[in-house]
Design a protein around this motif. Sequence first.
Motif, short mmCIF file in Angstrom:
data_model
loop_
_atom_site.label_atom_id
_atom_site.label_comp_id
_atom_site.label_asym_id
_atom_site.label_seq_id
_atom_site.Cartn_x
_atom_site.Cartn_y
_atom_site.Cartn_z
N ALA A 59 0.83 -1.21 0.00
CA ALA A 59 0.00 0.00 0.00
C ALA A 59 0.86 1.26 0.00
N GLU A 60 1.95 1.24 0.78
CA GLU A 60 2.83 2.40 0.81
C GLU A 60 3.55 2.59 -0.53
N ILE A 61 3.95 1.48 -1.13
CA ILE A 61 4.59 1.56 -2.45
C ILE A 61 3.61 2.11 -3.48
N ARG A 62 2.39 1.62 -3.43
CA ARG A 62 1.38 2.08 -4.38
C ARG A 62 1.12 3.58 -4.22
N ASP A 63 1.01 4.05 -2.98
CA ASP A 63 0.73 5.47 -2.76
C ASP A 63 1.86 6.34 -3.30
N TRP A 98 2.19 -10.71 2.68
CA TRP A 98 0.92 -10.72 1.96
C TRP A 98 1.12 -10.59 0.45
N GLY A 99 2.12 -9.83 0.05
CA GLY A 99 2.33 -9.59 -1.38
C GLY A 99 3.16 -10.64 -2.07
N GLY A 100 3.64 -11.64 -1.35
CA GLY A 100 4.45 -12.67 -1.99
C GLY A 100 3.66 -13.39 -3.07
N VAL A 101 4.24 -13.51 -4.26
CA VAL A 101 3.53 -14.09 -5.41
C VAL A 101 3.60 -15.61 -5.34
N THR A 102 2.47 -16.22 -5.06
CA THR A 102 2.40 -17.68 -4.91
C THR A 102 1.89 -18.38 -6.16
N GLY A 103 1.34 -17.64 -7.11
CA GLY A 103 0.80 -18.26 -8.31
C GLY A 103 0.00 -17.27 -9.13
N PRO A 104 -0.66 -17.74 -10.18
CA PRO A 104 -1.42 -16.86 -11.08
C PRO A 104 -2.49 -16.04 -10.37
N GLU A 105 -3.17 -16.66 -9.39
CA GLU A 105 -4.24 -15.93 -8.69
C GLU A 105 -3.68 -14.73 -7.94
N LYS A 106 -2.51 -14.87 -7.35
CA LYS A 106 -1.90 -13.76 -6.63
C LYS A 106 -1.43 -12.67 -7.59
N VAL A 107 -0.97 -13.07 -8.76
CA VAL A 107 -0.61 -12.08 -9.77
C VAL A 107 -1.82 -11.23 -10.12
N ARG A 108 -2.96 -11.90 -10.33
CA ARG A 108 -4.19 -11.19 -10.66
C ARG A 108 -4.59 -10.24 -9.53
N GLU A 109 -4.49 -10.69 -8.29
CA GLU A 109 -4.85 -9.86 -7.15
C GLU A 109 -3.97 -8.62 -7.06
N LEU A 110 -2.67 -8.80 -7.25
CA LEU A 110 -1.75 -7.67 -7.17
C LEU A 110 -1.92 -6.72 -8.35
N ALA A 111 -2.17 -7.27 -9.52
CA ALA A 111 -2.40 -6.41 -10.69
C ALA A 111 -3.61 -5.51 -10.46
N GLU A 112 -4.68 -6.08 -9.94
CA GLU A 112 -5.88 -5.28 -9.67
C GLU A 112 -5.63 -4.28 -8.55
N PHE A 113 -4.83 -4.66 -7.56
CA PHE A 113 -4.52 -3.78 -6.44
C PHE A 113 -3.82 -2.51 -6.92
N PHE A 114 -2.86 -2.65 -7.81
CA PHE A 114 -2.12 -1.48 -8.29
C PHE A 114 -2.86 -0.76 -9.42
N SER A 136 -6.00 -0.53 -9.98
CA SER A 136 -7.20 0.18 -9.52
C SER A 136 -6.87 1.58 -9.02
N ALA A 137 -5.62 1.81 -8.66
CA ALA A 137 -5.19 3.14 -8.20
C ALA A 137 -4.50 3.92 -9.31
N GLY A 138 -4.47 3.36 -10.51
CA GLY A 138 -3.84 4.05 -11.63
C GLY A 138 -2.35 3.80 -11.76
N VAL A 139 -1.85 2.74 -11.10
CA VAL A 139 -0.43 2.40 -11.18
C VAL A 139 -0.26 1.23 -12.16
N PRO A 140 0.37 1.44 -13.31
CA PRO A 140 0.57 0.35 -14.27
C PRO A 140 1.37 -0.79 -13.64
N PHE A 141 0.89 -2.01 -13.86
CA PHE A 141 1.50 -3.19 -13.25
C PHE A 141 2.29 -3.97 -14.30
N HIS A 142 3.60 -4.08 -14.08
CA HIS A 142 4.49 -4.84 -14.95
C HIS A 142 5.24 -5.87 -14.10
N ALA A 143 5.75 -6.91 -14.73
CA ALA A 143 6.41 -7.99 -13.99
C ALA A 143 7.81 -8.25 -14.54
#
Length: 384
Positions: A54-58, A85-101, A103-110
Amino acid sequence: MRIGRRRFMKAAAGGALAALALRGAGRAIANPKQTPIDRHLAWVWRFDDDGDPAEIRDRLVQQRAGILLKTHDGSTYMGKWDASWGGVTGPEKVRELAEFFESAGVPFHAWSVTRGVDPVREAEVAAEVLANGARSLTFDLEPAEGKAYWQRGPAEAMQIGWELRRLMPDAYLVVAPDPRPWQLEVVPIGEFASFCDEIAPQTYWDTFDSPANYRLFEMFGYPPGPDGITPEHVLTVTNQALAPHGRPIRPVGQGAASHEEWARFLQTAESLGMGEASFWRFRTAGDGVWQALSESVARKQEQSKQAALKTQPRDNPAPAGQGKGAGPKVDSPRAKTEDAQEEADGAAGAPANRPYRNLPRFRSQYRLDVAPSRNRSLLPGGRE
């Protein structure tokens, strides 16, 4: 190390079967939209080290920057090492983190460290990441250090490319090598460049500033100037070393450097026609880096504004016959005849408002070649 033909064909066949069972948050993998990287990106290694998501996103929202998150190493997701919480455990977590960033207007790249030990599975994991919200995927391609980093040869590099492009033909892929010429010679940079869309060289001028690197730069024909190994020197060498691959270059800068060095780094990269720089990494970046990035964004916005103003016409030309110096409006002979006829009809007691009075001019203007009775709706008030 090279692989034999039989082993290669076996791996390729196994990869084709494995692709049928690719995981993707409960849905089949679809080709993502290719998205150019149009912002500065902050590399994030692990949330348990770089900071709270959350702090990184802000901070990234404030800086109008994007995130470049490490999702996997080789064919293993980062959840093996990052238990937060943010540790990437699989595709579902990637999707969750992508939406998290996002949704606030932060482009998500890997990004990932590429190893080449299991090329087919590595390509599958990359496809899963791209299918679940990553706008792009960057391969960290560096010479082997023990069991870390790239472990194989050109054949395995091409296996990754063939399989990943088969699964995700429209994905936006980036390769991030160490651009020192002697390092490029021991990794398959040509093979990766052949299936990647751009190159993101790791241009760490402070890290490279050592007596050993001085000697090697001289040996390879790039002697440092009197100021030593500077941002300008590293970018110039990088540009020359990577230009033959014919890919856009988007440099990665040293996050721990000063504002003055970063300002020079960004200006030099811009002068060389390079894309928006990223930096390694979020935790090590000081205020000077953020300030330099903000100044770069503001400068480019002003340049775009000025360019747009130059392309706008100064005056809107007046329609023909209505400009300056145009003479008085003159009715056509037909119009004069119709006006005279109306006056005559009025004097004779005929209705002054003749329904079809303006029809000849109307038909002439719109080239109506049908009888007036078929165009009643086109007449004023729809009259007959």
